[in-house]
Design an enzyme around this catalytic site. Sequence first.
Site, PDB file in Angstrom:
ATOM      1  N   TYR A 183       2.969 -15.867   4.256  1.00 21.49           N
ATOM      2  CA  TYR A 183       2.052 -15.496   3.181  1.00 21.49           C
ATOM      3  C   TYR A 183       2.591 -14.291   2.410  1.00 21.49           C
ATOM      4  O   TYR A 183       2.605 -14.271   1.176  1.00 21.49           O
ATOM      5  CB  TYR A 183       0.677 -15.182   3.768  1.00 21.49           C
ATOM      6  CG  TYR A 183      -0.366 -14.837   2.730  1.00 21.49           C
ATOM      7  CD1 TYR A 183      -1.027 -15.837   2.026  1.00 21.49           C
ATOM      8  CD2 TYR A 183      -0.693 -13.513   2.462  1.00 21.49           C
ATOM      9  CE1 TYR A 183      -1.989 -15.521   1.074  1.00 21.49           C
ATOM     10  CE2 TYR A 183      -1.652 -13.198   1.516  1.00 21.49           C
ATOM     11  CZ  TYR A 183      -2.294 -14.199   0.823  1.00 21.49           C
ATOM     12  OH  TYR A 183      -3.241 -13.877  -0.121  1.00 21.49           O
ATOM     13  N   LYS A 216       3.745 -13.907  -1.701  1.00 20.95           N
ATOM     14  CA  LYS A 216       3.162 -12.942  -2.620  1.00 20.95           C
ATOM     15  C   LYS A 216       4.216 -11.978  -3.161  1.00 20.95           C
ATOM     16  O   LYS A 216       4.152 -11.551  -4.324  1.00 20.95           O
ATOM     17  CB  LYS A 216       2.024 -12.177  -1.947  1.00 20.95           C
ATOM     18  CG  LYS A 216       0.841 -13.075  -1.558  1.00 20.95           C
ATOM     19  CD  LYS A 216       0.316 -13.863  -2.763  1.00 20.95           C
ATOM     20  CE  LYS A 216      -0.897 -14.709  -2.409  1.00 20.95           C
ATOM     21  NZ  LYS A 216      -1.435 -15.437  -3.584  1.00 20.95           N
TER      22      LYS A 216
END
Length: 341
Positions: free
Chosen positions: A223, A227
């Site tokens: 994750y 990002k």
Amino acid sequence: MILIRCLLLAAACALLLFCPPSSFPFPLPLLLTDGQLGRALKFTLALWLVRDINAGLTRWAENRWMWTANGGVWNWSKEIAVVTGGSQGIGAAVVKSLVSHGITVAVLDVQPLSEELQNDKSDLIRFYQCDITSRDAVRQTGEAIRSHHGAPTILINNAGIGNANSILDVTPARLRAIFDVNLLSHWNTVQQFLPDMIANKKGHILSVASLAAFVGLANMTDYCCTKAGLMAFHEGLTQELKHRYGAPQVLTSIVYPSWTQTNLTKAIEKGIRGSGASIVEPADVGKAIAAKVISSTSGQLVLGPGLAASVRALPMWVQEWIRDRMAQVVTVNATTASAAA
């Protein structure tokens, strides 16, 4: 406002530095004539001036070296916004906020609209079931939107999923899915909607990232990677609009929300609160994102501790101490199809 304040501060600093007290037509307070107090005041005013100059230069740079926002080209009742992942969570909150400004919103999502959005009476929300990881699906949806409403002028890439797995435990399918949704899909949507914005010299592309872009977290490595990659995508897109496509008028923004109340944070809420961090509501994030659109300015928006964006400028031992403190936030195995923090 910043420019006026800078001029006033500069004038005050010049008077205190270069004009002796005897040259003033009126007696100065003791604060200005006392040696130590006077020096402290001069130092404070100088720091304040430097801070405001820095803030002004930052706004100028984010606005493509233009002094004023190009708000005159926007007529919100005639604008078309595309919001990916707009059925639930942060995306739904963004949709509601945009609609409150009279903007027509096309929601792209694989999930149906939330009950709240389905019951919305504004008639400004249009739902398109679309897998944004499919280039062909995005193309077909883009054609349908242009046919029904015209070319979108606002693109908010919000859709995101999260894993709570260690590097050794995450499956190839989940790893591929998180990169496809959180990062690679941005190429699909931008390639579909940006050409019209360039041709019309008008548009705003906003990417929803996360504070996780600045700090790698154990059990959320994938994750965090997506990002951080999204931050690079935003910067590259901004540069290409200015230097390759000749369209600096097309705005680009990136938003870094803190932990937000979504399906993923429910599974790790105990760890989040144990780290001392707070969990914000999607409505607050949605309003902030919509406000950035309405401001008609480019730039980044950090919705959390201001220090987060500067963490990599800190000494390495401080960085590692911060990461160590965050290491116990995610200790469960979980997945979600909703946008995370």
